[in-house]
Design an enzyme around this catalytic site. Structure first.
Site: not given
Length: 839
Positions: A341-343
């Site tokens: 997922s978005y880091p």
């Protein structure tokens, strides 16, 4: 839009990167009718397909930008370091937005692709920077698309993973872009530009005009960079100021049967040797230690909250020796490929709707994690639910895996380690606590006590997934009960010495930056990278940051003048104000005006007291008077200027107190005492080490072009002034077809091996012509066949002329004249790019 000519609904969708645009197009089109072609920007393909939108059939175009479309810059009148006083940059200098990379032609590309579109859907990263790029895209297509009032035909997709579930959900739940968050980014960009450039220009010019061995092109100041460096310098200073102290303590070894224990003295250590000797004397005749108490405590260590960016950066640096910048680059790539997922997130609490079982299921047949996944899956099947913990700050969900990689898909060791960490952290948070028994034993030898503790792990819990948090069991003696007597095998005095702390680790620095509000989860790696690249710190093999001499002098110098300049509170206060803009509780102009007025006062005081910092620099750097050598005359005072060969190469006129930057990565020498007709400065000649590319330049014109429309540095081959014999007008042969930005201009010093390098400093194109000619003159007449190519007049020495009938002189077009063209070639030189300082 041939296929959509008769449709009313045409939707342009823009992502932040081409790989994300491709994934979105594949998911939304279900891999059908997905046509790809290239527009103005070849790096950003366009994907086309049909599908439903707002209850009707629509035609979609999906493409991307390449990060920020625009950047904030000073107007041309304020870009020249020498002509603009740094103090003017705070409040008086005008700024504007311009293309972040003109070569990409991103605004033209977006405008072209927006033609005929009725709706815009923005798929930029869901953070403040992404919100800012949204409005950069909107601004680019504003006229082409006829963006309606209140952005009624503009939509924002909010997603946290490049997965079918997230993308499909985002498409169904489109929202409006957040203007306030975008403006907070604009404010940060303006403040950083004005404050950073003002301090950087002033101190760079001041110190480079006085000292030789600075070994850096500029001495920068940054509202985030400087407090970051301060944390490193503070630790270094504590090491330097540390004075070791000797201490003494009692050490003992106890035996019972085959068991040995080394309990610790309850007084730990004392700094008085005589007192410790007194205790030792009172005990040395003792032969046994008695067990005074045995206590067992059941202990529980809970799993950590879900993974956020800063924790990932810390773990990567400590556990895998991967720096923050590389960590972000790798994890962003894993995200764009749909693996995690978005880091970039500050949230450590899973959403209530998070489907733990669905994520775990993806790894039941994905070695080497399959066995661990089955353990977690079984716990969930049996009704275990992770404890609710962590904080939801409202940005993105925590970092989690979104799919299992295919064999060989993780291409580098860094990808393997970081993906494994993300997955194991997730699985660990879905497991129960680690349970263990801690046994504490107190031994008595006369009146003195010695303590020993051991651990027995009864349930690994989450540490089975997170080996870096594993608790190791301590072997316990067969029996330990009150009243037991243990033989004293040894009782001695141990001497030691206190040791200083070590240099700060990246992990510690990241924690301090987070604690004090220096930067964001996305910008923290950038600030750390900046102090490394600017030669303020060196990174050791174990990821510790050791300040250089320049880094130490800067922070110590700031502190001598105004300690506020290095304190984290200055930046954290600015960040609070920026957050108010993002929340719609403060106005852009008010925040910028307030912050700039404060920093302007700080700058004025710093400028007036720079001598305090200079006193430190004098002790460490060689002065120009000691090291510089005479090279050419100043056009203003007619005295010789000093040439500084150390990086950055520069000319310094001590009489006028002015520094002139010079071309990099080449050899500089005088040019036959010729002077510039515009300012009287003696001309210089620059060439690469192999002499493949060269040009003549005036030190003053190079730094202060005579025409305001000329940006950056200017050599004579770009000079538009016809009164100069070395100007572009006099020596241009033709336009450069290689880069289409410069001209092929004769180098008048290249006699007998004549060459005409491109005037664009970044272009490697060089025309070689008429080898052996003693004279070559550029004529005003242009060739009628070759558009824009001027005739040349060549003269050869007697007996060495390649011309027919031993003719010595010939005039014609170098590209099409039958007697000249065979002696003309256009090659590429091997050169290093010229660098210029921002701002």
């Amino acid at each position: 839009f041939k296929m959509a000519a008769e449709r009313d609904c045409k939707v342009l969708m823009v992502a932040e990167k081409p790989s994300i645009a491709k994934s979105i197009a594949v998911i939304l089109s279900q891999s059908r009718n997905n046509i790809k072609y290239s527009g103005i920007c070849k790096q950003c393909p366009i994907h086309e397909f049909t599908g439903p939108f707002e209850g009707r059939q629509a035609y979609f175009k999906v493409t991307s930008v390449l990060g920020h479309v625009m950047k904030t810059e000073f107007d041309k009148d304020y870009r020249n370091w020498h002509e603009t006083k740094p103090g003017l940059l705070f409040l008086k200098a005008s700024i504007h937005k311009e293309d972040s990379n003109p070569k990409q032609r991103m605004r033209d590309f977006l405008r072209e692709e927006a033609k005929g579109c009725s709706h815009l859907v923005l798929w930029l990263d869901c953070d403040k920077e992404g919100e800012n790029i949204c409005f950069e895209v909107i601004d680019a297509v504003q006229d082409t698309m006829n963006i309606q009032a209140h952005l009624s035909n503009v939509f924002r997709a909010r997603f946290s993973a490049i997965s079918e579930v997230d993308v499909s959900r985002a498409m169904k739940e489109l929202v409006k872009p957040n203007y306030n968050e975008s403006r907070s980014v604009d404010a940060r960009q303006e403040l950083d530009l004005r404050i950073g450039c003002a301090f950087t220009r002033f101190q760079s010019q001041f110190f480079q005009s006085k000292y030789v061995n600075m070994n850096d092109s500029m001495i920068s100041y940054g509202p985030c960079q400087t407090p970051t460096l301060t944390f490193c310098v503070d630790r270094h200073d504590s090491i330097e100021n540390f004075r070791p102290e000797k201490y003494w303590k009692l050490s003992t070894t106890l035996k019972k049967g085959s068991a040995n224990l080394n309990p610790s003295w309850s007084r730990h250590r004392l700094f008085d040797q005589e007192v410790v000797s007194m205790f030792h004397s009172s005990l040395k005749e003792s032969t046994h230690a008695k067990v005074l108490s045995v206590k067992e405590r059941k202990m529980v260590k809970g799993p950590p909250p879900a993974l956020k960016t800063v924790d990932m950066l810390r773990a990567a640096s400590i556990g895998y020796k991967i720096g923050p910048q590389l960590t972000m680059r790798v994890t962003e790539d894993l995200y764009t490929r749909g693996l995690i997922s978005y880091p970039r997130t500050e949230t450590t609490a899973y959403p209530d709707s998070f489907d733990f079982k669905a994520v775990v299921t993806m790894f039941l047949k994905a070695p080497p994690w399959d066995e661990l996944a089955r353990v977690v899956y079984k716990a969930l099947e049996e009704g275990f639910r992770p404890k609710k913990q962590g904080v939801n700050v409202g940005d993105h969900p925590p970092i989690t895996p979104t799919r299992a990689p295919q064999p060989g898909e993780l291409r580098t060791p860094a990808e393997e380690r970081l993906y494994d960490h993300v997955l194991r952290h997730f699985l660990g948070t879905v497991l129960p606590e680690c349970k263990y028994i801690q046994t504490e034993v107190v031994f008595g030898v006369k009146e003195e006590q010695f303590q020993w503790s051991g651990i027995t792990v009864t349930s690994e819990g989450f540490t089975a997934a997170m080996p870096w948090k594993k608790i190791t069991s301590t072997p316990l003696p067969p029996s330990l009960k009150e009243g037991d007597l243990w033989d004293i095998d040894e009782l001695s005095i141990t001497e030691g010495e206190t040791v200083p702390p070590d240099h700060i680790t990246e992990s510690e620095l990241i924690s301090l930056m987070e604690k004090h509000g220096i930067g964001t989860d996305a910008s923290i790696p950038v600030h750390i990278e900046n102090i490394c690249q600017r030669n303020y710190v060196n990174v050791t093999g174990d990821r510790r940051l050791q300040p250089t001499q320049l880094g130490l002098l800067l922070i110590h110098g700031y502190r001598k003048i105004d300690s506020d300049l290095v304190l984290p509170t200055m930046r954290s206060e600015v960040e609070k104000q920026l957050n108010l803009i993002a929340a719609g509780k403060a106005q852009y102009n008010d925040v910028c005006q307030y912050a700039l007025e404060i920093f302007k006062k700080k700058f004025d005081y710093f400028e007036a007291n720079i001598n305090k910092m200079d006193a430190l620099f004098k002790e460490q750097f060689r002065s120009v008077a000691e090291d510089g050598k005479r090279l050419s005359r100043c056009g203003s005072c007619r005295r010789y200027m000093k040439f500084i060969e150390a990086i950055p190469q520069r000319l310094i006129c001590e009489s006028c107190n002015v520094t002139y930057s010079l071309p990099h990565n080449g050899v500089i020498r005088p040019y036959e005492e010729n002077s510039c007709p515009l300012d009287g400065f003696e001309l210089l000649h620059w060439n690469t080490v192999g002499k493949a590319k060269s040009f003549v330049f005036c030190p003053h014109c190079y730094n202060h072009p005579p025409e305001k429309h000329i940006q950056g540095n200017m050599a004579c081959n770009s000079c538009p002034v016809d009164s100069c014999a070395h100007s572009n007008i006099k020596l241009k042969i033709s336009h450069c077809s290689e880069c289409e930005k410069g001209d092929l201009v004769l180098d008048p010093t290249s006699g007998r091996k004549w060459k005409a390098p491109c005037s664009n400093m970044g272009c490697e194109c060089v025309m070689s012509l008429c080898n052996g000619a003693t004279k070559l003159v550029i004529k005003e007449e242009e060739c009628r066949k070759c558009n824009g190519v001027r005739h040349i007049l060549v003269e050869y020495p007697r007996g060495k002329s390649p011309l027919p009938d031993d003719a010595l002189v010939h005039e014609g077009c170098p590209l099409c004249d039958q007697l000249l063209k065979d002696g003309v070639s256009i090659n590429k030189a091997s050169i290093q790019p010229q660098h210029s300082s921002r701002g």
